[in-house]
Design a protein around this motif. Structure first.
Motif, PDB file in Angstrom:
ATOM      1  N   GLY A  89     -25.221 -10.463  46.531  1.00 20.45           N
ATOM      2  CA  GLY A  89     -24.565 -10.496  44.975  1.00 20.45           C
ATOM      3  C   GLY A  89     -23.442  -9.648  44.884  1.00 20.45           C
ATOM      4  O   GLY A  89     -22.361 -10.024  44.284  1.00 20.45           O
ATOM      5  N   LEU A  90     -23.348  -8.493  45.358  1.00 21.50           N
ATOM      6  CA  LEU A  90     -22.132  -7.695  45.481  1.00 21.50           C
ATOM      7  C   LEU A  90     -21.108  -7.959  45.942  1.00 21.50           C
ATOM      8  O   LEU A  90     -19.942  -7.967  45.591  1.00 21.50           O
ATOM      9  CB  LEU A  90     -22.715  -5.920  45.769  1.00 21.50           C
ATOM     10  CG  LEU A  90     -23.612  -5.238  44.819  1.00 21.50           C
ATOM     11  CD1 LEU A  90     -24.244  -4.046  45.498  1.00 21.50           C
ATOM     12  CD2 LEU A  90     -23.035  -4.954  43.625  1.00 21.50           C
ATOM     13  N   SER A  91     -21.438  -8.478  47.174  1.00 17.81           N
ATOM     14  CA  SER A  91     -20.244  -9.160  47.922  1.00 17.81           C
ATOM     15  C   SER A  91     -19.676 -10.368  47.332  1.00 17.81           C
ATOM     16  O   SER A  91     -18.379 -10.256  47.470  1.00 17.81           O
ATOM     17  CB  SER A  91     -20.783  -9.627  49.308  1.00 17.81           C
ATOM     18  OG  SER A  91     -21.333  -8.465  50.201  1.00 17.81           O
ATOM     19  N   PHE A  92     -20.516 -11.280  46.663  1.00 22.16           N
ATOM     20  CA  PHE A  92     -19.874 -12.164  45.807  1.00 22.16           C
ATOM     21  C   PHE A  92     -19.080 -11.676  44.673  1.00 22.16           C
ATOM     22  O   PHE A  92     -17.947 -12.506  44.572  1.00 22.16           O
ATOM     23  CB  PHE A  92     -21.088 -12.925  45.428  1.00 22.16           C
ATOM     24  CG  PHE A  92     -20.651 -14.196  44.506  1.00 22.16           C
ATOM     25  CD1 PHE A  92     -20.491 -15.503  45.234  1.00 22.16           C
ATOM     26  CD2 PHE A  92     -20.624 -14.337  43.264  1.00 22.16           C
ATOM     27  CE1 PHE A  92     -20.190 -16.713  44.717  1.00 22.16           C
ATOM     28  CE2 PHE A  92     -20.151 -15.576  42.694  1.00 22.16           C
ATOM     29  CZ  PHE A  92     -19.806 -16.622  43.576  1.00 22.16           C
ATOM     30  N   LEU A  93     -19.384 -10.502  44.109  1.00 28.09           N
ATOM     31  CA  LEU A  93     -18.533 -10.077  43.263  1.00 28.09           C
ATOM     32  C   LEU A  93     -17.445  -9.065  43.464  1.00 28.09           C
ATOM     33  O   LEU A  93     -16.615  -8.740  42.537  1.00 28.09           O
ATOM     34  CB  LEU A  93     -19.323  -9.229  42.100  1.00 28.09           C
ATOM     35  CG  LEU A  93     -20.560 -10.048  41.509  1.00 28.09           C
ATOM     36  CD1 LEU A  93     -21.419  -9.030  40.619  1.00 28.09           C
ATOM     37  CD2 LEU A  93     -19.876 -10.996  40.477  1.00 28.09           C
ATOM     38  N   GLY A  94     -17.292  -9.190  44.971  1.00 30.29           N
ATOM     39  CA  GLY A  94     -16.166  -8.460  45.708  1.00 30.29           C
ATOM     40  C   GLY A  94     -16.467  -6.926  45.630  1.00 30.29           C
ATOM     41  O   GLY A  94     -15.535  -6.087  45.971  1.00 30.29           O
ATOM     42  N   LEU A  95     -17.571  -6.385  45.418  1.00 32.02           N
ATOM     43  CA  LEU A  95     -18.150  -5.160  45.269  1.00 32.02           C
ATOM     44  C   LEU A  95     -18.831  -4.625  46.600  1.00 32.02           C
ATOM     45  O   LEU A  95     -19.224  -3.387  46.771  1.00 32.02           O
ATOM     46  CB  LEU A  95     -18.852  -4.577  44.176  1.00 32.02           C
ATOM     47  CG  LEU A  95     -18.332  -5.102  42.828  1.00 32.02           C
ATOM     48  CD1 LEU A  95     -19.337  -4.720  41.708  1.00 32.02           C
ATOM     49  CD2 LEU A  95     -16.955  -3.828  42.539  1.00 32.02           C
ATOM     50  N   GLY A  96     -19.176  -5.506  47.400  1.00 33.83           N
ATOM     51  CA  GLY A  96     -19.867  -5.202  48.837  1.00 33.83           C
ATOM     52  C   GLY A  96     -18.993  -5.288  50.053  1.00 33.83           C
ATOM     53  O   GLY A  96     -17.820  -4.757  49.890  1.00 33.83           O
ATOM     54  N   ALA A  97     -19.331  -6.258  50.895  1.00 32.93           N
ATOM     55  CA  ALA A  97     -18.504  -6.305  51.964  1.00 32.93           C
ATOM     56  C   ALA A  97     -17.257  -6.773  51.745  1.00 32.93           C
ATOM     57  O   ALA A  97     -16.951  -7.959  50.816  1.00 32.93           O
ATOM     58  CB  ALA A  97     -19.378  -7.304  53.213  1.00 32.93           C
ATOM     59  N   TRP A 130     -22.627 -12.904  54.338  1.00 29.20           N
ATOM     60  CA  TRP A 130     -23.228 -14.031  53.453  1.00 29.20           C
ATOM     61  C   TRP A 130     -22.604 -14.415  52.288  1.00 29.20           C
ATOM     62  O   TRP A 130     -22.051 -15.203  51.706  1.00 29.20           O
ATOM     63  CB  TRP A 130     -24.467 -14.722  53.534  1.00 29.20           C
ATOM     64  CG  TRP A 130     -24.996 -14.793  55.009  1.00 29.20           C
ATOM     65  CD1 TRP A 130     -24.431 -15.211  56.204  1.00 29.20           C
ATOM     66  CD2 TRP A 130     -26.421 -14.543  55.433  1.00 29.20           C
ATOM     67  NE1 TRP A 130     -25.254 -15.165  57.359  1.00 29.20           N
ATOM     68  CE2 TRP A 130     -26.363 -14.609  56.815  1.00 29.20           C
ATOM     69  CE3 TRP A 130     -27.758 -14.083  54.856  1.00 29.20           C
ATOM     70  CZ2 TRP A 130     -27.553 -14.595  57.581  1.00 29.20           C
ATOM     71  CZ3 TRP A 130     -28.879 -13.814  55.742  1.00 29.20           C
ATOM     72  CH2 TRP A 130     -28.513 -13.991  57.047  1.00 29.20           C
ATOM     73  N   GLY A 131     -22.687 -13.295  51.346  1.00 28.70           N
ATOM     74  CA  GLY A 131     -22.283 -13.120  50.077  1.00 28.70           C
ATOM     75  C   GLY A 131     -20.694 -13.338  49.884  1.00 28.70           C
ATOM     76  O   GLY A 131     -20.271 -14.029  48.965  1.00 28.70           O
ATOM     77  N   MET A 150     -18.399 -16.323  48.440  1.00 32.47           N
ATOM     78  CA  MET A 150     -17.277 -15.954  47.341  1.00 32.47           C
ATOM     79  C   MET A 150     -15.980 -16.649  47.820  1.00 32.47           C
ATOM     80  O   MET A 150     -15.161 -17.316  47.250  1.00 32.47           O
ATOM     81  CB  MET A 150     -16.915 -14.400  47.132  1.00 32.47           C
ATOM     82  CG  MET A 150     -15.671 -14.127  46.218  1.00 32.47           C
ATOM     83  SD  MET A 150     -15.433 -12.235  46.191  1.00 32.47           S
ATOM     84  CE  MET A 150     -14.796 -12.180  47.965  1.00 32.47           C
ATOM     85  N   ASP A 151     -15.647 -16.540  49.138  1.00 28.82           N
ATOM     86  CA  ASP A 151     -14.518 -16.914  49.922  1.00 28.82           C
ATOM     87  C   ASP A 151     -14.531 -18.993  49.578  1.00 28.82           C
ATOM     88  O   ASP A 151     -13.500 -19.348  49.463  1.00 28.82           O
ATOM     89  CB  ASP A 151     -14.214 -17.084  51.294  1.00 28.82           C
ATOM     90  CG  ASP A 151     -13.954 -15.409  51.386  1.00 28.82           C
ATOM     91  OD1 ASP A 151     -13.608 -14.624  50.461  1.00 28.82           O
ATOM     92  OD2 ASP A 151     -14.135 -14.737  52.785  1.00 28.82           O
ATOM     93  N   ALA A 152     -15.812 -19.390  49.878  1.00 29.13           N
ATOM     94  CA  ALA A 152     -15.895 -20.861  49.516  1.00 29.13           C
ATOM     95  C   ALA A 152     -15.793 -21.479  48.226  1.00 29.13           C
ATOM     96  O   ALA A 152     -15.596 -22.492  48.166  1.00 29.13           O
ATOM     97  CB  ALA A 152     -17.219 -21.220  50.205  1.00 29.13           C
ATOM     98  N   PHE A 185     -24.097 -23.545  53.627  1.00 26.14           N
ATOM     99  CA  PHE A 185     -24.730 -22.868  54.715  1.00 26.14           C
ATOM    100  C   PHE A 185     -24.841 -21.394  54.573  1.00 26.14           C
ATOM    101  O   PHE A 185     -26.130 -20.982  54.766  1.00 26.14           O
ATOM    102  CB  PHE A 185     -23.817 -23.001  56.083  1.00 26.14           C
ATOM    103  CG  PHE A 185     -23.639 -24.441  56.516  1.00 26.14           C
ATOM    104  CD1 PHE A 185     -24.836 -25.259  56.779  1.00 26.14           C
ATOM    105  CD2 PHE A 185     -22.484 -24.967  56.766  1.00 26.14           C
ATOM    106  CE1 PHE A 185     -24.730 -26.532  56.884  1.00 26.14           C
ATOM    107  CE2 PHE A 185     -22.276 -26.208  57.373  1.00 26.14           C
ATOM    108  CZ  PHE A 185     -23.222 -27.149  57.462  1.00 26.14           C
ATOM    109  N   PRO A 186     -23.999 -20.547  54.214  1.00 24.87           N
ATOM    110  CA  PRO A 186     -24.390 -19.190  53.712  1.00 24.87           C
ATOM    111  C   PRO A 186     -25.469 -19.060  52.728  1.00 24.87           C
ATOM    112  O   PRO A 186     -26.141 -18.138  52.698  1.00 24.87           O
ATOM    113  CB  PRO A 186     -23.081 -18.572  53.284  1.00 24.87           C
ATOM    114  CG  PRO A 186     -22.064 -19.701  53.075  1.00 24.87           C
ATOM    115  CD  PRO A 186     -22.702 -20.830  53.714  1.00 24.87           C
TER     116      PRO A 186
END
Length: 285
Positions: A221-229, A236-237, A241-243, A256-257
């Protein structure tokens, strides 16, 4: 050995738990054998093959089983390496939460009084606020990165483990074996970590297994919001986001992710339920 046989006998009766164990084993194998399973590099870009269809689709590339993303990177390979990252997230986050939770829980339960009141009021304060909101605040303060996301998730997991350990210590510290050890001259550290703690491990194991799934989901969830990886990390998150910009033209980049996140959370939750039932057979009935 006898205790393990008894545990395994109870565990394998739970079909859902066995499915969860197989899912977790599958994820571990994907993470460990990623370079063997796929010879593509998860970071190498090839714009000439961007948004290639999965191999089974009409016009799909046989070189890319699950197609490619908008930068021509192999989706299947990035999913495999994403398993490594997700398992690392779970291990580090839960490691932080368990380590500090055990210490705070032992101190609160063993010494009681003011120590218990101070520690548990802080834990209650942390639990009274939405965890995802506090995680976002911590990451925003420290800066967006995968490590900071793991650190924030680990910190917010401490209260749950502290409360579990404290409850177990309160139940154990007045028992005869603890009193006997105290009479024999055992100090506070020995009583806490050598005498009491080994009898408090069962609920910790169950909570850690359940918490693993939550940590992976929160990190995604954090990666999807741009705050994680951060890009180009194959998390995967972040892949979700990229997709998002290609949701209509290349929906497989989301499926897939998203499916791997769902599979991971389901696997660890089923495994955690199975461990809980196996360690407490009365609950299973």
């Amino acid at each position: 050995m006898e205790r393990f046989k008894e545990f395994w006998g109870q565990f394998k009766k739970n079909k859902a738990a066995v499915v969860g164990a197989w899912i977790v084993l599958f994820l571990i194998l994907c993470a460990l054998l990623a370079p063997v399973i796929s010879h593509h590099d998860p970071y190498v870009q090839n714009t000439q093959e961007r948004l290639a269809l999965p191999a089974w689709e009409h016009g799909g590339s046989s070189k890319h089983l699950l197609g490619t993303d908008d930068l021509g990177r192999d989706t299947f390979t990035r999913l495999l390496y994403g398993a490594r990252i997700s398992l690392t997230i779970g291990i580090i986050s839960i490691g932080i939460a368990v380590s500090f939770g055990i210490v705070f829980g032992l101190l609160a339960g063993y010494f009681g009084r003011k120590t218990d009141m101070i520690i548990m009021r802080v834990m209650d304060l942390m639990l009274s606020l939405p965890s995802i909101l506090l995680i976002i605040i911590v990451v925003a303060i420290l800066g967006p990165s995968l490590f900071n996301a793991m650190l924030a998730i680990g910190i917010m997991g401490i209260p749950g483990f502290a409360r579990i350990v404290r409850a177990s210590v309160l139940a154990e510290k007045e028992k005869e074996y603890v009193i006997a050890s105290k009479v024999n001259g055992s100090g506070h550290l020995r009583l806490m970590f050598k005498v009491i703690f080994p009898n408090c491990t069962v609920p910790i194991i169950v909570q850690a297994t359940m918490g693993f799934a939550s940590a992976v989901l929160e990190a995604a969830g954090l990666s999807f919001l741009g705050l994680g990886a951060q890009p180009p990390t194959p998390e995967w998150g972040a892949m979700l986001m990229d997709a998002m910009q290609h949701i209509t033209t290349a929906p497989w980049l989301i499926i897939f992710p998203g499916g791997m996140i769902f599979l991971t959370v389901m696997g660890f939750n089923l495994l955690g339920d199975g461990i809980m039932d196996a360690l407490d057979p009365k609950r299973a009935h």
